[in-house]
Scaffold this active site. Structure first.
Site, mmCIF file in Angstrom:
data_model
loop_
_atom_site.group_PDB
_atom_site.id
_atom_site.type_symbol
_atom_site.label_atom_id
_atom_site.label_comp_id
_atom_site.label_asym_id
_atom_site.label_seq_id
_atom_site.Cartn_x
_atom_site.Cartn_y
_atom_site.Cartn_z
ATOM 1 N N THR A 56 0.735 -0.900 -0.783
ATOM 2 C CA THR A 56 0.667 0.201 0.237
ATOM 3 C C THR A 56 0.953 0.943 0.113
ATOM 4 O O THR A 56 0.714 2.485 -0.981
ATOM 5 C CB THR A 56 -0.723 0.040 0.720
ATOM 6 O OG1 THR A 56 -1.329 -1.211 1.638
ATOM 7 C CG2 THR A 56 -1.885 1.157 0.999
ATOM 8 N N LYS A 83 7.419 10.518 19.763
ATOM 9 C CA LYS A 83 8.200 11.960 21.313
ATOM 10 C C LYS A 83 6.771 11.269 21.950
ATOM 11 O O LYS A 83 7.133 12.556 22.733
ATOM 12 C CB LYS A 83 8.658 13.144 20.712
ATOM 13 C CG LYS A 83 9.676 13.034 20.451
ATOM 14 C CD LYS A 83 10.171 13.867 19.498
ATOM 15 C CE LYS A 83 11.832 14.122 18.763
ATOM 16 N NZ LYS A 83 12.080 15.653 18.755
ATOM 17 N N ARG A 105 -2.759 5.583 7.434
ATOM 18 C CA ARG A 105 -2.202 4.443 7.855
ATOM 19 C C ARG A 105 -2.343 4.322 9.267
ATOM 20 O O ARG A 105 -1.200 4.821 9.907
ATOM 21 C CB ARG A 105 -2.050 2.809 7.189
ATOM 22 C CG ARG A 105 -1.751 1.363 7.897
ATOM 23 C CD ARG A 105 -1.251 0.500 7.340
ATOM 24 N NE ARG A 105 -1.782 -0.195 5.694
ATOM 25 C CZ ARG A 105 -1.967 -1.062 5.584
ATOM 26 N NH1 ARG A 105 -0.197 -2.206 5.456
ATOM 27 N NH2 ARG A 105 -2.341 -1.174 4.160
ATOM 28 N N HIS A 133 -10.191 -0.696 4.369
ATOM 29 C CA HIS A 133 -9.202 -0.697 3.142
ATOM 30 C C HIS A 133 -9.938 0.511 1.718
ATOM 31 O O HIS A 133 -9.796 -1.211 0.826
ATOM 32 C CB HIS A 133 -8.283 -1.099 3.880
ATOM 33 C CG HIS A 133 -6.769 -1.554 3.131
ATOM 34 N ND1 HIS A 133 -6.967 -0.635 2.451
ATOM 35 C CD2 HIS A 133 -6.252 -1.982 3.316
ATOM 36 C CE1 HIS A 133 -5.068 -0.787 1.881
ATOM 37 N NE2 HIS A 133 -5.297 -1.833 2.190
#
Ligand code: NCD
Length: 334
Positions: A56, A83, A105, A133
């Site tokens: 993908t 972070k 994604r 998807h």
């Protein structure tokens, strides 16, 4: 065309057909020596992948590059997400750079829908958790149509780990939009809860018993295509089946099952979105058989993603590149 592509339900039949038709011109481009066209020159597409991906991510990147968009890849590791930055702050930060599209994604179902509410750019769902998807469903439909023609009345059987599969959810929607008959098969432990009501509302069949379905004995009759889904062990917390061997015996596309399918219809198609667990949900003999269109799916992935980027990002007056259209000059393309 909508601004975002979050769910396969965002696309009506005319829109799906439009995208597949554009994808077909894009596919012709793939066969040219110089594949680049200027269609999305000056547009910027960020591929933001919080989960692993081979097909993908690279196909979205290639799709953007071949249409001359500037494409940038970000992943959770290596971005400020590691972070502790929130999804909202990360999305708004990227959006503030005036990008045109964010391809996302994410492991959380619903993440793309959320991001679409926070940003001004287009958002394309490249897989959100166990939810959807949509571009995978489009490339599967493209692959099926190339081989089977119009999907009206064609019987597609989807087999495997339905509970964890966003591919299955988007495929059911797109296949039904295109008029196909769909049967989904899984062991009871991998059959999503609530599927009874959904299958009744949308008119698809469910079964726990693979062999009668493959033998054409289910309510939708003879099979035109079988889509095998990966057993998604990374999303499983408990034991969904006793042993891998038992899963294969009950639900794998073994060499035996393939032989029986082919004996009934040697034009039957075998699909798998990848990555495949060879020997678990699909035997190597089936994955590499003449009936397998697994690599056609990969190739269609680039064309379909070009078509989706074109429909979402190009202005109404930008013509779709046709095979006859001239590519950008050789010098610029290399
Ligand atoms: C699928 C995915 O990520 O949802 N793969 C893909 O996009 N080609 C299916 C899977 O991971 O099994």
């Amino acid at each position: 065309m909508t601004k975002h592509l979050i769910s396969s339900a965002d696309l009506g039949r005319a829109e799906v057909e439009d995208i597949l038709e554009t994808a077909s011109s894009m596919h012709d481009l793939q066969r040219r020596e110089v594949k680049k066209v200027p269609t999305l020159r000056g547009r910027t597409v960020i591929n933001f992948f919080f989960e692993d991906s081979t097909r993908t991510r690279s196909s979205f990147e290639i799709a953007g590059k071949w249409m001359s968009a500037d494409t940038i890849n970000l992943s959770a590791k290596g971005s400020s997400t590691s972070k502790g930055e929130s999804l909202r702050d990360t999305a708004m930060t990227v959006d503030a750079m005036a990008v045109d599209a964010l391809v996302i994604r994410h492991n959380a179902s619903g993440a793309c829908q959320q991001v679409a509410q926070w940003v001004r750019c287009s958002v394309i769902n490249a897989g959100d958790g166990t939810h959807e998807h949509p571009t995978q469903a489009l490339l599967d439909a493209y692959t099926l149509r190339t081989r089977l023609g119009d999907l009206d009345g064609k019987h597609v059987v989807i087999v495997g780990d339905l509970t964890h599969s966003r591919v299955f959810r988007s495929n059911v929607i797109t296949l039904k939009t295109l008029g196909a008959r769909v049967t989904v098969v899984a062991p009871p432990t991998l059959m999503p809860s609530g599927i009874g009501a959904w299958s009744q509302a949308d008119g698809f069949a469910t079964s726990w018993d693979l062999d009668p379905v493959l033998d054409g004995e289910s309510e939708h009759g003879p099979v035109d295509a079988v889509m095998m889904l990966r057993v998604q062990r990374e999303r499983m917390s408990g034991g969904f089946f006793p042993t891998p061997r038992e899963y294969t015996v009950g639900y794998g596309l073994t060499r035996d099952r393939l032989d029986r399918l082919v004996a009934r219809n040697d034009d039957v198609l075998v699909l798998h979105p990848g990555p495949m667990n060879r020997g678990l949900e699909i035997a190597p003999e089936a994955a590499d058989s003449p009936q397998s269109v697994v690599l056609d799916q990969v190739s269609a992935g680039v064309a379909v993603r070009m078509a989706v980027l074109y429909h979402l990002l190009a202005g109404d007056d930008t013509p779709a590149p046709t095979p006859a259209a001239s590519p950008v000059t050789d010098g610029a393309a290399r």
